[in-house]
Design an enzyme around this catalytic site. Sequence first.
Site, PDB file in Angstrom:
ATOM      1  CB  SER A  82       7.919 -29.364  34.370  1.00 52.53           C
ATOM      2  OG  SER A  82       9.257 -29.737  34.178  1.00 52.53           O
ATOM      3  CG  ASP A 133       8.571 -35.659  29.335  1.00 51.59           C
ATOM      4  OD1 ASP A 133       9.689 -35.155  29.117  1.00 51.59           O
ATOM      5  OD2 ASP A 133       7.734 -35.148  30.100  1.00 51.59           O
ATOM      6  CG  HIS A 175       9.118 -31.792  29.467  1.00 46.64           C
ATOM      7  ND1 HIS A 175       8.759 -32.587  30.548  1.00 46.64           N
ATOM      8  CD2 HIS A 175       9.493 -30.594  29.995  1.00 46.64           C
ATOM      9  CE1 HIS A 175       8.909 -31.895  31.668  1.00 46.64           C
ATOM     10  NE2 HIS A 175       9.356 -30.685  31.365  1.00 46.64           N
TER      11      HIS A 175
END
Length: 286
Positions: A169, A234, A263
């Site tokens: 991320s 996501d 996610h």
Amino acid sequence: MNGLSISEFCCLFCCPPCPSRIAAKLAFIPPEPTYEFVSDENGKCSFALTERAEWQFTEREKEFIDAFYTRTTRGNRIACLFIRCCSTARFTILFSHANAVDLGQMSSFYWDLGTQMNCNIFSYDYSGYGVSGGKPSEKNLYADIDAAWQALRTRYGISPENIILYGQSIGTVPTVDLAARYEVGAVILHSPLISGMKVAFPNTKRTWFFDAFPSIDKVPKVMSPTLIIHGTHDEVIDFSHGLTIFEKCPKAVEPLWVEGAGHNDVELYPVYLERLKQFITVELDN
């Protein structure tokens, strides 16, 4: 207007957001620290999880953990953690974690990942996270990984070809920045983002001068084998970001698109560990 709505267009050009504001809005959510560094009379640090942590290391496991501070070029003292998961490890993974977590919350995952992959794990907390000093910012993010990289290289004498950079991320941002400047054993980009603006305004087609985290401009310079992982559902960083990063990365290997994953749950799918093992133990050996 590059796919922007009238209101978004006016917002951008009448009062364009500065990179630090984009960064703060999208990425930096430091949790309450779940660990502490305890110094002995000789100044040596030990890693201690607090009651906020979801699990605790055994006394024997603590023998395989090194905890220490290093200082960045921007003057911040950041916390580093080295976990010796495998005595015969070829690779050490330099892991840059996602937002809203710290080393304490990630430590059990690191232990399991290193054990599964026969790799040692080195990680660090960004400025303002955990017991690291300073405040989170884009510039600090780059300085933080530089300091971690230098500590890993000098303190443990590990060669670049034996280092795997892993970013998750927001952690893909410093990972791409470092990988664009140094050739390493491999790179893993887990739920990467193209840039901050393209998360905030998904229809933006170009990189603006005030954009934050412009990984899309840096990834073409990454010359190490790169595995890209992204969930197809996501909800935070759209799947299209992973696809675009894959298309722009010159050394990308077969990616892992996790069908149905969001996610924060990619690691729960069996294909996650399967693909990592294939990449690290088979493809990199060849």
